[in-house]
Design an enzyme around this catalytic site. Structure first.
Site, PDB file in Angstrom:
ATOM      1  N   LYS A  35       0.806  -1.021   0.574  1.00  0.00           N
ATOM      2  CA  LYS A  35       0.263  -0.142  -0.132  1.00  0.00           C
ATOM      3  C   LYS A  35       0.712   1.128  -0.100  1.00  0.00           C
ATOM      4  O   LYS A  35       1.955   1.090   1.054  1.00  0.00           O
ATOM      5  CB  LYS A  35      -1.310   0.071   1.207  1.00  0.00           C
ATOM      6  CG  LYS A  35      -1.203   1.144   1.467  1.00  0.00           C
ATOM      7  CD  LYS A  35      -2.961   1.185   0.821  1.00  0.00           C
ATOM      8  CE  LYS A  35      -4.192   2.398   1.112  1.00  0.00           C
ATOM      9  NZ  LYS A  35      -3.829   2.651   2.406  1.00  0.00           N
ATOM     10  N   THR A  81      -0.081  11.941  -1.363  1.00  0.00           N
ATOM     11  CA  THR A  81      -0.645  11.763  -1.641  1.00  0.00           C
ATOM     12  C   THR A  81      -1.159  13.252  -1.275  1.00  0.00           C
ATOM     13  O   THR A  81      -1.535  14.349  -1.756  1.00  0.00           O
ATOM     14  CB  THR A  81      -2.266  10.926  -2.005  1.00  0.00           C
ATOM     15  OG1 THR A  81      -1.706   9.952  -2.349  1.00  0.00           O
ATOM     16  CG2 THR A  81      -2.744  11.510  -2.770  1.00  0.00           C
ATOM     17  N   HIS A 141      -5.593  10.946   7.712  1.00  0.00           N
ATOM     18  CA  HIS A 141      -6.339   9.542   8.278  1.00  0.00           C
ATOM     19  C   HIS A 141      -7.234  10.121   9.794  1.00  0.00           C
ATOM     20  O   HIS A 141      -8.226  11.093   9.550  1.00  0.00           O
ATOM     21  CB  HIS A 141      -5.365   9.082   9.471  1.00  0.00           C
ATOM     22  CG  HIS A 141      -3.972   8.376   8.535  1.00  0.00           C
ATOM     23  ND1 HIS A 141      -4.440   8.109   7.606  1.00  0.00           N
ATOM     24  CD2 HIS A 141      -2.318   8.563   8.765  1.00  0.00           C
ATOM     25  CE1 HIS A 141      -3.274   7.226   6.464  1.00  0.00           C
ATOM     26  NE2 HIS A 141      -2.578   7.963   8.082  1.00  0.00           N
TER      27      HIS A 141
END
Length: 290
Positions: free
Chosen positions: A56, A112, A156
Site C-alpha cells: 500500500k 498524496t 487519517h
C-alpha cells in the site's frame, strides 16, 4: 501449493479491515501475504527500492515505481469528503494567503496529501509557502497547538479529532480537489510486482476483492485485528475511519477511480511535481482479455 507474497500495509483501521480476511486465510486462492505493518512513508520507500511483492503506497509515489509495479484495481483508498486538512491555531488568520512564508508540517514529502497540498497552495498562497517540516502524522497536531509550526497538513483520523487540540480547519484539500475536478480523491494505492505475471496478478486482485467483501459481510470478524493495530485509537473513531476510507472504490476503482488517478498524476506532472506517467502504465496487466 500456496505462494507467499511479502506484503506491507499500514496499521490504520481501513487497511486492517480490508486485508484481515486475506491475511487470515479466509478467502479462496493460493496466494497468501506475509504481512509487515508500516506507515505509508515507509511503504513508499520500500516500493521505490523494490523490496516487497505487494504494498500500500501513496498515489503520489506511484509514478516512481510503475516500471516494476502494477497498480491493482482494488484494495486502495479513494473517496469523497475524505481529503487531508490544513490546520491552524484558533487565532491564526482564516485567509489561506496568510500562509505565505509560514512553516507548515506535513506527514511526508512523497505523500498524496502533500501533492494535493502543493497543487492547492500554488493557487491559494500566491506569496509562496515558507519552510516545510516533515513530522510523523501523530506529531503534527501537537506541533501546531504548541506553536512549533504555523500550520499542519493532517490525514487519517485527525479529521475527527483536531478540535480536541483547539485547532481549526483552514482548508480541506479534498474539497478543493473535488471542486476543481469533480473527481474522487485518490489517496492510497495497492501495487504488486509486474513480474508476478498476469495470472497471479489477477488471482491477487480476486483475493483482495474477496477480502473486502468478507469484511463488509462479517465486520465483527476483523474487529480484534483492527483494534489491536489501531495505536490505542478510540473504537468509535476507528469505525468512522473505516466508514470514510473503505467504499465502492476499495472493491473496484472503476472508470471514476481511474479518471481520478490519471487526473491527479497528469496535473502533478504538468506542474513539474512528479514524473510523467507513460501511456498504459496504469492499466492492470491482470485484466481479462477482450
Amino acid at each position: 501449493m500456496t505462494t507467499r507474497l511479502s506484503t506491507a500495509y499500514s496499521p490504520c483501521p481501513n487497511d486492517t479491515f480490508v486485508f484481515h480476511a486475506w491475511a487470515h486465510g479466509l478467502v479462496p486462492g493460493d496466494l497468501a501475504p506475509e504481512v509487515t505493518f508500516a506507515d505509508i512513508d515507509v511503504t513508499n520507500g520500500l516500493a521505490e527500492r523494490g523490496e516487497l511483492d505487494v504494498l500500500k503506497i501513496s498515489y503520489a509515489a506511484l509514478p516512481y515505481v510503475l516500471d516494476e509495479y502494477a497498480l491493482l484495481p482494488c484494495g486502495g483508498a479513494l473517496g469523497r469528503g475524505c481529503g487531508p486538512l490544513v490546520l491552524t491555531g484558533p487565532d491564526a488568520p482564516a485567509d489561506p494567503a496568510a500562509l505565505a512564508g509560514k512553516t507548515v508540517a506535513v506527514p511526508s514529502e512523497r505523500s498524496t496529501a502533500y501533492l494535493l497540498f502543493r497543487l492547492w497552495a500554488a493557487q491559494a498562497v500566491p506569496g509562496g509557502l515558507g519552510e516545510i517540516v516533515v513530522l510523523p502524522f501523530h506529531e503534527i497536531m501537537p506541533a501546531v497547538r504548541d506553536g512549533k509550526v504555523d500550520a499542519g497538513l493532517v490525514i487519517h483520523e485527525a479529521r475527527f479529532t483536531y478540535q480536541q487540540y483547539g485547532l481549526r480547519s483552514l482548508a480541506d484539500m479534498g474539497e478543493a480537489w473535488e471542486a476543481a475536478t469533480g473527481l474522487p480523491i485518490p489517496l492510497g494505492a495497492i501495487i504488486a510486482r509486474r513480474s508476478l505475471g498476469p495470472e497471479r496478478l489477477r488471482g491477487l486482485a480476486e483475493a483482495i476483492r474477496a477480502s473486502v467483501a468478507h469484511a463488509w459481510a462479517h465486520p465483527a470478524d476483523s474487529r480484534e485485528y483492527v483494534l489491536a493495530h489501531a495505536q490505542e485509537m478510540d473504537p468509535a473513531v476507528a469505525d468512522q475511519h473505516i466508514a470514510l476510507y473503505v467504499n465502492d472504490f476499495t472493491a473496484d476503482l472503476g472508470p471514476d477511480g481511474y479518471a481520478a488517478v490519471h487526473g491527479l498524476l497528469d496535473r502533478a506532472a504538468a506542474a513539474g511535481l512528479v514524473p510523467a506517467t507513460a501511456p498504459g502504465a496504469l492499466d492492470f496487466p491482470g485484466a481479462a482479455a477482450g
